[in-house]
Design a protein around this motif. Structure first.
Motif, mmCIF file in Angstrom:
data_model
loop_
_atom_site.group_PDB
_atom_site.id
_atom_site.type_symbol
_atom_site.label_atom_id
_atom_site.label_comp_id
_atom_site.label_asym_id
_atom_site.label_seq_id
_atom_site.Cartn_x
_atom_site.Cartn_y
_atom_site.Cartn_z
ATOM 1 N N ASP A 1 0.832 -1.194 0.000
ATOM 2 C CA ASP A 1 0.000 0.000 0.000
ATOM 3 C C ASP A 1 0.870 1.250 0.000
ATOM 4 N N LYS A 2 2.141 1.093 -0.416
ATOM 5 C CA LYS A 2 3.069 2.207 -0.494
ATOM 6 C C LYS A 2 2.925 2.918 -1.846
ATOM 7 N N PRO A 3 3.441 4.155 -1.955
ATOM 8 C CA PRO A 3 3.273 4.934 -3.190
ATOM 9 C C PRO A 3 3.738 4.249 -4.466
ATOM 10 N N VAL A 4 4.681 3.321 -4.364
ATOM 11 C CA VAL A 4 5.147 2.621 -5.562
ATOM 12 C C VAL A 4 3.984 1.949 -6.298
ATOM 13 N N LEU A 5 2.885 1.728 -5.611
ATOM 14 C CA LEU A 5 1.718 1.062 -6.201
ATOM 15 C C LEU A 5 1.089 1.879 -7.325
ATOM 16 N N LEU A 6 1.142 3.216 -7.206
ATOM 17 C CA LEU A 6 0.394 4.060 -8.150
ATOM 18 C C LEU A 6 1.170 5.279 -8.638
ATOM 19 N N THR A 7 2.478 5.289 -8.503
ATOM 20 C CA THR A 7 3.259 6.439 -8.944
ATOM 21 C C THR A 7 3.938 6.127 -10.276
ATOM 22 N N GLY A 8 3.240 6.438 -11.336
ATOM 23 C CA GLY A 8 3.695 6.196 -12.700
ATOM 24 C C GLY A 8 2.490 5.992 -13.585
ATOM 25 N N PRO A 9 2.472 6.604 -14.779
ATOM 26 C CA PRO A 9 1.262 6.551 -15.611
ATOM 27 C C PRO A 9 0.834 5.153 -16.028
ATOM 28 N N GLY A 10 1.789 4.263 -16.278
ATOM 29 C CA GLY A 10 1.424 2.897 -16.646
ATOM 30 C C GLY A 10 0.737 2.158 -15.514
ATOM 31 N N LYS A 11 1.078 2.511 -14.284
ATOM 32 C CA LYS A 11 0.486 1.873 -13.111
ATOM 33 C C LYS A 11 -0.973 2.282 -12.944
ATOM 34 N N ILE A 12 -1.297 3.503 -13.365
ATOM 35 C CA ILE A 12 -2.681 3.976 -13.248
ATOM 36 C C ILE A 12 -3.596 3.177 -14.177
ATOM 37 N N GLY A 13 -3.162 3.022 -15.425
ATOM 38 C CA GLY A 13 -3.961 2.244 -16.369
ATOM 39 C C GLY A 13 -4.157 0.819 -15.903
ATOM 40 N N GLN A 14 -3.108 0.235 -15.337
ATOM 41 C CA GLN A 14 -3.190 -1.137 -14.849
ATOM 42 C C GLN A 14 -4.121 -1.233 -13.649
ATOM 43 N N ALA A 15 -4.022 -0.279 -12.727
ATOM 44 C CA ALA A 15 -4.861 -0.303 -11.527
ATOM 45 C C ALA A 15 -6.334 -0.158 -11.871
ATOM 46 N N LEU A 16 -6.625 0.610 -12.920
ATOM 47 C CA LEU A 16 -8.013 0.799 -13.341
ATOM 48 C C LEU A 16 -8.513 -0.347 -14.217
ATOM 49 N N GLY A 17 -7.610 -1.168 -14.688
ATOM 50 C CA GLY A 17 -7.997 -2.302 -15.527
ATOM 51 C C GLY A 17 -8.512 -1.883 -16.887
#
Length: 270
Positions: free
Chosen positions: A187-203
């Motif tokens: 649950d650390k920032p590495v989870l969502l800090t980067g544009p590719g991670k946002i697309g992946q998190a949203l599915g």
């Protein structure tokens, strides 16, 4: 200290940045306009804050957010997005991205404008870039290096060719779903800090391009309180662009948030 006083102090301390075509002066002028509009509670359209979509949503909100869990959230209207990308970008900070049980608070963005040598619009209208030339308020989703799904919010009027890249977010709800999609148990920032991670998190995939983000259901952007202070700096990974665009301060982030991608040392308060 009141928020208005802080904004005035930030405005007075902002040092102008010059470039050979005056592009930084344009950025500074728009950034100052955004701050002044916020200080008096007026929207970018100049007639008061735009009315939100009548659909009312009450998703579960983490108590760490800078507003009450009981606040009613509304989908932002189409008109909110139909302004210059450089003006839209900082206005998106603090807003909420929602898909199914996942809600993310936008913490970092980048603006891409017409005649910008770093914008995909420089290629003209192609099957890949056509969505960025649509009307503001739609999604533009593309693959970076064929791997990373990048979510952009189309800005301005139809045919302009401008967008705002979502670079980082903070989780609000659906953390288990985010972790599963990201393949990370943290649950650390590495989870969502980067544009590719946002697309992946949203599915999401490139099939979400042209999706109206102002329409309830699917993928949408919800109104939420704006941040107290904003950071600005040059955009990331655009060394191929012209020097005036490489150096333009068109990257924006929420000051004090740990949910910001690298590099952080190029960001400074507005």
């Amino acid at each position: 200290m009141k928020a208005t006083s802080r904004r005035k102090r930030a405005a007075s301390s902002l040092e102008p940045v010059e470039s050979r075509d005056g592009i930084e002066s344009k950025a500074t002028a728009i950034q100052r306009r955004v701050r002044s509009l916020r200080a008096v509670g007026v929207s970018a359209e100049g007639r008061g804050r735009a009315k939100c979509h009548p659909a009312r949503l009450q998703p579960p909100i983490q108590s760490s957010l800078p507003f009450s869990p009981s606040v009613e959230l509304t989908v932002l209207p189409r008109v909110f997005f139909q302004i210059d990308a450089l003006e839209l970008a900082p206005r998106l900070l603090g807003k909420l991205l929602r898909r199914d049980d996942v809600i993310l608070r936008i913490t970092e963005v980048e603006a891409y404008r017409p005649n910008d040598s770093a914008c995909h619009g420089r290629f003209g209208i192609t099957p890949r870039t056509a969505p960025v030339f649509g009307a503001g308020g739609h999604a533009y989703v593309y693959l970076c290096y064929g791997l990373h799904t990048m979510l952009n919010v189309v800005a301005d009027e139809e045919g302009v060719g401008a967008a705002v890249l979502i670079r980082a977010c903070a989780p609000v709800s659906g953390l288990d779903t985010i972790k599963r999609r990201r393949g990370q148990e943290t649950d650390k920032p590495v989870l969502l800090t980067g544009p590719g991670k946002i697309g992946q998190a949203l599915g999401i995939s490139t099939e979400w391009s042209n999706h109206p983000l102002y329409s309830p259901g699917g993928l949408e952007i919800l109104d939420a309180p704006e941040p107290e202070q904003i950071l600005a700096g040059p955009r990331v990974g655009i060394d191929y662009a012209l020097p005036e665009h490489v150096n333009a301060l068109w990257r924006f982030a929420i000051a004090g948030s740990p949910w910001i991608s690298a590099p952080k040392n190029t960001l400074r308060p507005l």
